[in-house]
Design a protein around this motif. Structure first.
Motif, mmCIF file in Angstrom:
data_model
loop_
_atom_site.group_PDB
_atom_site.id
_atom_site.type_symbol
_atom_site.label_atom_id
_atom_site.label_comp_id
_atom_site.label_asym_id
_atom_site.label_seq_id
_atom_site.Cartn_x
_atom_site.Cartn_y
_atom_site.Cartn_z
ATOM 1 N N ARG A 214 42.977 45.839 34.709
ATOM 2 C CA ARG A 214 44.312 46.032 35.244
ATOM 3 C C ARG A 214 44.987 44.684 35.503
ATOM 4 N NH1 ARG A 214 47.299 49.950 38.147
ATOM 5 N NH2 ARG A 214 48.332 48.866 39.836
ATOM 6 N N GLU A 215 44.219 43.773 36.074
ATOM 7 C CA GLU A 215 44.776 42.446 36.357
ATOM 8 C C GLU A 215 45.118 41.695 35.086
ATOM 9 O OE1 GLU A 215 41.823 40.861 38.945
ATOM 10 O OE2 GLU A 215 42.635 41.986 40.662
ATOM 11 N N LYS A 216 44.200 41.803 34.117
ATOM 12 C CA LYS A 216 44.408 41.109 32.845
ATOM 13 C C LYS A 216 45.663 41.658 32.144
ATOM 14 C CE LYS A 216 43.032 38.043 30.002
ATOM 15 N NZ LYS A 216 43.090 36.669 30.476
ATOM 16 N N ARG A 217 45.760 43.004 32.155
ATOM 17 C CA ARG A 217 46.931 43.651 31.533
ATOM 18 C C ARG A 217 48.220 43.166 32.198
ATOM 19 N NH1 ARG A 217 44.044 48.777 30.480
ATOM 20 N NH2 ARG A 217 43.907 48.901 28.204
ATOM 21 N N LYS A 218 48.165 43.141 33.513
ATOM 22 C CA LYS A 218 49.338 42.724 34.269
ATOM 23 C C LYS A 218 49.732 41.295 33.870
ATOM 24 C CE LYS A 218 51.154 42.985 38.906
ATOM 25 N NZ LYS A 218 50.853 42.864 40.308
ATOM 26 N N GLU A 219 48.719 40.457 33.786
ATOM 27 C CA GLU A 219 48.941 39.053 33.447
ATOM 28 C C GLU A 219 49.598 38.937 32.056
ATOM 29 O OE1 GLU A 219 45.267 36.704 33.728
ATOM 30 O OE2 GLU A 219 46.098 35.506 32.089
ATOM 31 N N ILE A 220 49.052 39.717 31.092
ATOM 32 C CA ILE A 220 49.587 39.650 29.730
ATOM 33 C C ILE A 220 51.020 40.171 29.670
ATOM 34 C CG2 ILE A 220 49.363 40.578 27.378
ATOM 35 C CD1 ILE A 220 46.329 40.738 27.854
ATOM 36 N N PHE A 221 51.232 41.327 30.308
ATOM 37 C CA PHE A 221 52.530 42.010 30.149
ATOM 38 C C PHE A 221 53.633 41.473 31.051
ATOM 39 C CE2 PHE A 221 52.280 45.407 27.065
ATOM 40 C CZ PHE A 221 50.918 45.385 26.763
#
Lengths: 317, 281
Positions: A44-51
C-alpha cells in the motif's frame, strides 16, 4: 495474476512475496498472517509512493492499463444488475465500440452511453479498440433523445483513443455524426453528466462529451490529440511523446485549472484497476451527488448554463 | 540523318536584348500547368480556365467575390491568440504566431465581415488557410461565437467558409472545446430560425468538419475540395491499402449524402443569395 505496467514494476517483488505468504497460509499449518499484513501494508505504501507523483505521460499509461475497468463494468456495478443494453442507430448497424442503455441508480432511472473497450485480444477487435464509427455516435444520440423524451438523465462514460479513422467511417460521415451530437447535446433538456474514465481523445471523446458536469477520473486524460500523434505531427517522430503529454496539459488537474472540466474523481491508491469496486462506489456516489443538484434546475436554465459554460472556454486577448 | 534541316537559327534575340519577365505576372495551374496572367486568373476568380481547378484563396478574395462591390464592415478585428499552455514543440507557440502574422498579414485564421450580398444583409466568417493551416484555436472559436451573437441580434443570415486542417494543437484542449462552443452557439441560431449556410472549401478536415462545417442548414462545397474527418494519410495508415479514387473529394461527400450541393466559385454569390431569399419566404 495482475498485469504490471512499467511504473508498477517496483511492486513485483512485494507481490511475489505476498503470493508466497498467502500460499503458505492456505496450504500449511504455519501462521504467517502477520507477515501478510505487513506485506500488504508495504504494498500500500509503495503504491502510494508510485502513484502520488505521476508525470503526465505516466498517467496516460495508467489510463491505458490493461486491467483498468471499462464502461460496461462501471454500468453493471453502478446499476446493481438492472441495466438493459439497447442497440443500434436505426440506420446502418449496431456499433460495438459504443454501448448504451437504461438502468437505475438507487431507484433513479438513467440512460448510460459510453465507448467500450475489449478485455482481451478477441474482444478488443470486436469492440474496435473503443473507436466508434458514425453509427456509434448516432446510436448515442438516439438514446439521448429517448432519455429526453422520458425525462431521464444521461450519464456518458468516455474512454476512447479517438473516433475511428476508416474509409467507411468517412463514407458514413464521421464528422457530421460528431458535429450533430455536439449541437444536439447542447440543447438536450435533461441533465447530462460526462465522466472520462480512461482515455479522452479528441472529437471522438467530445462527441459524447457535452455535459452539465464534465468530470475526469484521477488517472484519465483528455485532449485534442494523443501524445504520440502530437509528437508525430509536431516533432515528426514518436520519441517526444513524454514531452507532448506534458505540453498538452491533458491531466485532470491541468484541465480543471484551465476551467475545461468541472471536477476530478479520486481513484483508490494504486489506480482504478487496483480496486475496481471502490472506484465504482466513488463514481456512483459522485453521480448521485451531481444528479441531485442538476435535477433541481429547470430545463431551460440547465441548457442555458450548459451553453454558457462551453462558450466561456478559450483564451484570447 | 534527320528528315528536316534547320535553315534559320532558333532564338535570334541576343542575350543583351532579352526582356525580363517580372515575377508574379503569370500564374501556372499546379494541376494542368496552364499558364494565365495574374490578372486573368483573378478575373476568373482564381479558377483555372482550362481544368476548372479551384485554387485556394483567402478571406480577402472571398469577401471580394461575395460582398456587393467588395464592400463590408469587418467585425472583431482586435481578438488575438493568447498562449494559455505556454506551448513549445520545435519552437514556441508565441514565435509560431508571430511568424504566421508576418507571413500572412493576418491576425488569426478567420475574419468576419458584415455586408450586403445582392442587396441582402449577411455576416460571413471566412477562414484563412495560410495562418497556421487554418487551424482552429480560441480566436477562431470566439470570433465565430461573436459572429453568431451579431447574427442573432441583428437577425441576419450567417455564412461560414471553412478552410482548415482542423484543431490547433498548440492550444490543445482549448482548441478541442472550440468545437463544443461553436456547435452549441449554432444551436441557438437554429432555434432562432436564422439561416446558416456552410461552405466547405479545400481543405476542410478534422475538428472543423466535426463541428460547424457540417452543421449548415445547407452545406455547400466548391468542386474538388478535400473534405473529411480524418486526414487521408491517417485513413490510409489505418486500412493499410491505397485509398479509392476520388476519396474525400467534394463529389465523394455529396454522393454519400453530406453535402446539399457543389457550387462553382462563379456561381457562389447568386446561389447563396437565392437560397437566403427562398428561406426568407
Amino acid at each position: 495474476m495482475a498485469t504490471l505496467i512499467e511504473i508498477e514494476k517496483p511492486l513485483q517483488k512485494l507481490l511475489d512475496q505476498l503470493d508466497k505468504a498467502e500460499h503458505i497460509q492456505n496450504e500449511s499449518d504455519v501462521d504467517v498472517s502477520k507477515t501478510i499484513k505487513d506485506l500488504k501494508k508495504k504494498l500500500r505504501e509503495k503504491r502510494k509512493e508510485i502513484f502520488e507523483n505521476l508525470t503526465a505521460w505516466e498517467r496516460v499509461m495508467v489510463s491505458r492499463h490493461p486491467d483498468r475497468p471499462y464502461t460496461l463494468a462501471y454500468i453493471n456495478a453502478i446499476t446493481g444488475g438492472d441495466f438493459i443494453e439497447l442497440h443500434g442507430d436505426r440506420t446502418v448497424k449496431d456499433d460495438k465500440a459504443m454501448v448504451g442503455g437504461l438502468g437505475s441508480i438507487d431507484g433513479q432511472s438513467v440512460m448510460f452511453i459510453g465507448q467500450q473497450k475489449g478485455i482481451n485480444t478477441k474482444m478488443r477487435q470486436y469492440r474496435n479498440f473503443g473507436m466508434a464509427n458514425p453509427e456509434g455516435y448516432r446510436k448515442a444520440l438516439r438514446l439521448m433523445k429517448l432519455a429526453e423524451k422520458f425525462n431521464i438523465p444521461v450519464i456518458s462514460l468516455i474512454d476512447t483513443p479517438g473516433a475511428f479513422p476508416g474509409v467507411e467511417a468517412e463514407e458514413r460521415g464521421q464528422g457530421e455524426a460528431i458535429a450533430r451530437n455536439l449541437m444536439e447535446m447542447a440543447q438536450l433538456s435533461v441533465p447530462i453528466i460526462c465522466i472520462i474514465i480512461g482515455e479522452g481523445a479528441s472529437g471522438g471523446a467530445l462527441g459524447i462529451g457535452i455535459g452539465d458536469k464534465v468530470l475526469m477520473l484521477e488517472n484519465s486524460w483528455y485532449s485534442v490529440i494523443s501524445p504520440e500523434n502530437c509528437s508525430a505531427i509536431l516533432w515528426r517522430t514518436w520519441e517526444y511523446k513524454e514531452q507532448a503529454a506534458e505540453s498538452l496539459k491533458l491531466t485532470g488537474e491541468d484541465m480543471l485549472k484551465n476551467k475545461l472540466i468541472d471536477g476530478i474523481i479520486k481513484e483508490p491508491i494504486g489506480g482504478a484497476h487496483n480496486d475496481p469496486e471502490e472506484t465504482f462506489r466513488t463514481v456512483k456516489e459522485e453521480i448521485l451527488k451531481q444528479l441531485k443538484k442538476l435535477k433541481a434546475i429547470e430545463p431551460d436554465k440547465l441548457i442555458e448554463k450548459r451553453i454558457k459554460k462551453f462558450c466561456a472556454m478559450g483564451v484570447t486577448k | 540523318m534527320g528528315w528536316f534541316k534547320r535553315i534559320k537559327d532558333g532564338i535570334q534575340t541576343t542575350t543583351k536584348d532579352k526582356k525580363e519577365t517580372p515575377e508574379g505576372l503569370w500564374h501556372k495551374c499546379p494541376t494542368c500547368k496552364q499558364m494565365l496572367t495574374t490578372e486573368e486568373h483573378a478575373e476568373n476568380l482564381w479558377v483555372c480556365d482550362k481544368c476548372e481547378k479551384h485554387h485556394r484563396i483567402g478571406s480577402v478574395e472571398y469577401f471580394h467575390i461575395l460582398f456587393d462591390n467588395g464592400r463590408f464592415k469587418e467585425l472583431e478585428t482586435s481578438l488575438k491568440s493568447g498562449d494559455p499552455l505556454k506551448f513549445k514543440d520545435t519552437k514556441t507557440y508565441v514565435v509560431r504566431l508571430k511568424q504566421a502574422k508576418d507571413k500572412s498579414k493576418l491576425t488569426d485564421a478567420i475574419r468576419v465581415g458584415h455586408g450586403k450580398m445582392n442587396d441582402q444583409d449577411i455576416i460571413i466568417c471566412c477562414m484563412d488557410f495560410n495562418f497556421i493551416g487554418g487551424s482552429m484555436g480560441s480566436v477562431v472559436g470566439e470570433k465565430i461565437s461573436r459572429a453568431i451573437d451579431a447574427s442573432l441580434k441583428k437577425k441576419i443570415p450567417l455564412m461560414i467558409i471553412s478552410k482548415s486542417g482542423g484543431a490547433r494543437m498548440m492550444e490543445a484542449a482549448f482548441s478541442l472545446m472550440q468545437m463544443a462552443k461553436t456547435s452549441a452557439k449554432l444551436s441557438l441560431l437554429a432555434k432562432a430560425k436564422i439561416p446558416y449556410i456552410s461552405l466547405l472549401t479545400d481543405p476542410t478536415t478534422g475538428g472543423v468538419t466535426a463541428s460547424f462545417a457540417m452543421l449548415g442548414d445547407v452545406n455547400l462545397a466548391e468542386p474538388g475540395a478535400l473534405i473529411g474527418f480524418a486526414g487521408p494519410r491517417i485513413v490510409k495508415e489505418t486500412i493499410g491499402v491505397d485509398l479509392p479514387e476520388g476519396f474525400q473529394t467534394s463529389e465523394f461527400v455529396l454522393e454519400h449524402g453530406f453535402l446539399d450541393k457543389i457550387v462553382k466559385r462563379k456561381d457562389l454569390k447568386n446561389t447563396i443569395s437565392n437560397l437566403i431569399k427562398l428561406f426568407a419566404n
